[in-house]
Design a protein around this motif. Structure first.
Motif, PDB file in Angstrom:
ATOM      1  N   TYR A   1     101.368  59.380  35.807  1.00 29.74           N
ATOM      2  CA  TYR A   1     101.941  58.927  37.076  1.00 29.74           C
ATOM      3  C   TYR A   1     103.422  59.325  37.063  1.00 29.74           C
ATOM      4  O   TYR A   1     104.259  58.634  36.465  1.00 29.74           O
ATOM      5  CB  TYR A   1     101.757  57.416  37.220  1.00 29.74           C
ATOM      6  CG  TYR A   1     100.312  56.987  37.159  1.00 29.74           C
ATOM      7  CD1 TYR A   1      99.483  57.097  38.277  1.00 29.74           C
ATOM      8  CD2 TYR A   1      99.757  56.516  35.975  1.00 29.74           C
ATOM      9  CE1 TYR A   1      98.143  56.723  38.220  1.00 29.74           C
ATOM     10  CE2 TYR A   1      98.419  56.141  35.906  1.00 29.74           C
ATOM     11  CZ  TYR A   1      97.622  56.247  37.034  1.00 29.74           C
ATOM     12  OH  TYR A   1      96.295  55.892  36.980  1.00 29.74           O
TER      13      TYR A   1
ATOM     14  N   ALA B   1     105.677  59.309  39.271  1.00 28.11           N
ATOM     15  CA  ALA B   1     106.637  58.417  39.921  1.00 28.11           C
ATOM     16  C   ALA B   1     107.216  57.413  38.926  1.00 28.11           C
ATOM     17  O   ALA B   1     108.387  57.015  39.025  1.00 28.11           O
ATOM     18  CB  ALA B   1     105.970  57.683  41.082  1.00 28.11           C
TER      19      ALA B   1
ATOM     20  N   PRO C   1     112.006  52.858  40.801  1.00 26.57           N
ATOM     21  CA  PRO C   1     110.956  53.864  41.013  1.00 26.57           C
ATOM     22  C   PRO C   1     109.803  53.258  41.801  1.00 26.57           C
ATOM     23  O   PRO C   1     109.359  52.136  41.522  1.00 26.57           O
ATOM     24  CB  PRO C   1     110.528  54.247  39.595  1.00 26.57           C
ATOM     25  CG  PRO C   1     110.924  53.083  38.746  1.00 26.57           C
ATOM     26  CD  PRO C   1     112.138  52.494  39.383  1.00 26.57           C
TER      27      PRO C   1
ATOM     28  N   ALA D   1     105.969  54.025  44.017  1.00 23.76           N
ATOM     29  CA  ALA D   1     104.802  54.879  44.232  1.00 23.76           C
ATOM     30  C   ALA D   1     104.019  54.354  45.419  1.00 23.76           C
ATOM     31  O   ALA D   1     104.213  53.209  45.860  1.00 23.76           O
ATOM     32  CB  ALA D   1     103.916  54.922  42.991  1.00 23.76           C
TER      33      ALA D   1
ATOM     34  N   VAL E   1     104.188  59.805  44.886  1.00 27.35           N
ATOM     35  CA  VAL E   1     105.500  59.186  44.788  1.00 27.35           C
ATOM     36  C   VAL E   1     105.923  58.665  46.157  1.00 27.35           C
ATOM     37  O   VAL E   1     105.580  59.246  47.191  1.00 27.35           O
ATOM     38  CB  VAL E   1     106.516  60.199  44.229  1.00 27.35           C
ATOM     39  CG1 VAL E   1     106.660  61.391  45.141  1.00 27.35           C
ATOM     40  CG2 VAL E   1     107.859  59.553  43.971  1.00 27.35           C
TER      41      VAL E   1
ATOM     42  N   HIS F   1     112.421  61.046  41.850  1.00 26.67           N
ATOM     43  CA  HIS F   1     111.433  61.200  42.921  1.00 26.67           C
ATOM     44  C   HIS F   1     111.281  62.671  43.334  1.00 26.67           C
ATOM     45  O   HIS F   1     110.166  63.124  43.609  1.00 26.67           O
ATOM     46  CB  HIS F   1     111.838  60.348  44.121  1.00 26.67           C
ATOM     47  CG  HIS F   1     111.763  58.884  43.857  1.00 26.67           C
ATOM     48  ND1 HIS F   1     112.408  57.937  44.655  1.00 26.67           N
ATOM     49  CD2 HIS F   1     111.142  58.178  42.886  1.00 26.67           C
ATOM     50  CE1 HIS F   1     112.157  56.739  44.189  1.00 26.67           C
ATOM     51  NE2 HIS F   1     111.400  56.849  43.117  1.00 26.67           N
TER      52      HIS F   1
ATOM     53  N   ALA G   1     109.220  64.247  40.648  1.00 28.41           N
ATOM     54  CA  ALA G   1     107.827  63.808  40.725  1.00 28.41           C
ATOM     55  C   ALA G   1     107.085  64.530  41.846  1.00 28.41           C
ATOM     56  O   ALA G   1     105.919  64.919  41.682  1.00 28.41           O
ATOM     57  CB  ALA G   1     107.770  62.300  40.923  1.00 28.41           C
ATOM     58  N   ARG G   2     107.747  64.736  42.977  1.00 25.12           N
ATOM     59  CA  ARG G   2     107.093  65.470  44.071  1.00 25.12           C
ATOM     60  C   ARG G   2     106.809  66.921  43.681  1.00 25.12           C
ATOM     61  O   ARG G   2     105.739  67.467  43.992  1.00 25.12           O
ATOM     62  CB  ARG G   2     107.972  65.411  45.327  1.00 25.12           C
ATOM     63  CG  ARG G   2     108.088  64.023  45.936  1.00 25.12           C
ATOM     64  CD  ARG G   2     108.809  64.066  47.268  1.00 25.12           C
ATOM     65  NE  ARG G   2     108.998  62.714  47.812  1.00 25.12           N
ATOM     66  CZ  ARG G   2     110.085  61.992  47.651  1.00 25.12           C
ATOM     67  NH1 ARG G   2     111.124  62.493  46.969  1.00 25.12           N
ATOM     68  NH2 ARG G   2     110.175  60.775  48.158  1.00 25.12           N
TER      69      ARG G   2
END
Length: 448
Positions: free
Chosen positions: A210, A212, A252, A254, A265, A319, A322-323
């Motif tokens: 994960y 995010a 953070p 999600a 995210v 973020h 994460a994207r």
């Protein structure tokens, strides 16, 4: 030195540049083996090394040849040149004795044997660290992670060289994999990307990361640690914090759907989606906020905005990373799926062509009825002659069984109603037989 067999060639003397021309002559060197009676009795002369003699130039003749100080001279016919004043035998003997007295025989040092790799034997000569750095930079990051975990000698080397992980990642993925954020080290990034196993309960089958939260958890551990947005706001209200909405940007987040499945995210704005946070991150942020406020109560009102701005900047970087990672994984998954589909299609086409060339040929419908063919075409690998040679005897046997079942009627199989009705209409028979009720004689209808 000439070492040739079955050949005869002629060697002419080199023409001098000065002086009178000597009479022309030539030497024929015959390397062909003797035949007949002479060939049975004679043996082939083996070549051996002979020390060459140094012969001075004749008096009164200026030689323009290159001077050879360390090497001895020899003529083309293999004999040493003698001076006009000395005989051939005396000069060669004196030169040989002088050469042996001046130049002692050179003793060559024996070369060390090449290293032989054997299991359980420690190498005497170790490979230097620069060579290891060059070798491992072209390795797969997953292989480096395995080496760091399982090989003791590689642990310190891979721990102390973070750039090695970067070179390996750039070479293996052609600079397509995003760079890690500032809060992640190269090893942590490789562990999240290529490792497996839950980071909480250590379930080995867990592979979902994960991004995010920068954690790899199983589904049970994930749901036991998440908290929804309205619960986070309730915790901030209990702490009497003025900057509740600003503190939310420092956490953070999600997105989960209505079935509590991870979507990506956050934060999300649509109604079915809900923002989810980690309970431990919320508690850690509140503790840090309270500690900073208690340490600087006079200036905290002015420093609060700066502190939250730095936290928000770190979360925005996470973020964004994460994207990028989620998009990269989706693209890699789609390209891998399309590649697998192309290989499966190629296997189907290749096996159909090979089956059509058999004697008797196997049609496509018969192939579809062969279990071995159906198992073979779902393997995501390119076909070759080896795969076909393994499949061919299975397909031939199964296709023969299919033909036998089609030609031999099965007593357990019910007749086709349409074909039965068509045959009864052709013979002008009723659709159902009606035997007389007074007799128990079975019907003589051939179709029942």
């Amino acid at each position: 030195m000439v070492n040739s067999k079955d050949f005869a060639f002629k060697v002419n003397k080199q023409t001098p540049t000065e002086g009178s021309l000597p009479p022309a002559y030539g030497t024929v060197i015959d390397c062909r083996p003797a035949s007949g009676k002479r060939g049975r009795s004679e043996k082939e002369v083996k070549s051996r090394q002979v020390r060459l003699t140094r012969v001075p130039d004749p008096e009164g003749v200026d030689s323009k040849r290159r001077k050879r100080e360390t090497q001895d001279s020899i003529n083309d016919d293999g004999t040493a040149t003698a001076s006009k004043e000395f005989s051939v035998g005396a000069m060669s003997t004196a030169s040989a004795s002088t050469a042996s007295a001046e130049q002692p025989p050179v003793v060559r040092k024996s070369q060390p044997a090449p290293t032989k790799f054997r299991r359980g034997t420690v190498l005497k000569k170790q490979v230097d660290l620069d060579s290891w750095f060059t070798i491992l930079r072209f390795s797969d990051p997953a292989q480096l992670l395995e080496m760091r975990t399982r090989i003791v000698s590689c642990y310190r080397f891979l721990r102390d060289n973070p750039m090695l992980w970067k070179h390996s990642r750039d070479h293996f993925y052609d600079d397509t994999l995003p760079d890690p954020p500032s809060e992640l080290s190269e090893f942590q990034y490789a562990h999240l990307r290529h490792g497996h196993g839950c980071m909480s309960c250590h379930t080995k089958s867990t592979r979902k990361t994960y991004w995010a939260f920068l954690r790899r958890w199983c589904k049970t551990c994930l749901h036991s640690r998440i908290i929804k947005e309205h619960d986070v706001l309730g915790m901030l209200k209990e702490a009497n914090e003025e900057h509740m909405l600003d503190l939310l940007k420092c956490l953070p987040v999600a997105i989960f759907d209505s079935w509590d499945n991870y979507v990506g995210v956050g934060p999300g704005n649509t109604h079915p989606q809900k923002n989810v946070y980690i309970l431990g991150d919320v508690e850690k942020l509140l503790e840090e906020y309270a500690r900073e406020r208690d340490e600087n109560p006079a200036t905290w009102h002015a420093e609060c905005r700066v502190w939250m701005g730095e936290k928000e900047k770190v979360m925005q970087e996470r973020h964004g990373f994460a994207r990028k990672m989620e998009l990269w994984e989706d693209h890699a998954r789609q390209s891998k799926s399309s590649d697998f589909q192309e290989k499966k299609t190629a296997r189907k086409r290749y096996f159909k062509e090979k089956a059509a060339e058999l004697t008797p040929p196997i049609s496509e419908k018969e192939l579809q009825l062969c279990p071995s063919y159906r198992r073979a075409v779902v393997i995501p690998k390119m076909p070759n002659m080896l795969s076909w040679s393994q499949l061919k005897p299975k397909v031939e046997k199964e296709a023969a069984d299919v033909r036998a079942r089609c030609t031999t009627p099965d007593s357990r199989r019910l007749p086709d109603p349409l074909s039965l009705a068509r045959d009864r209409v052709q013979h002008h028979l009723p659709f159902f037989s009606q035997p007389s009720s007074g007799t128990n004689t079975p019907s003589t209808d051939p179709f029942f």
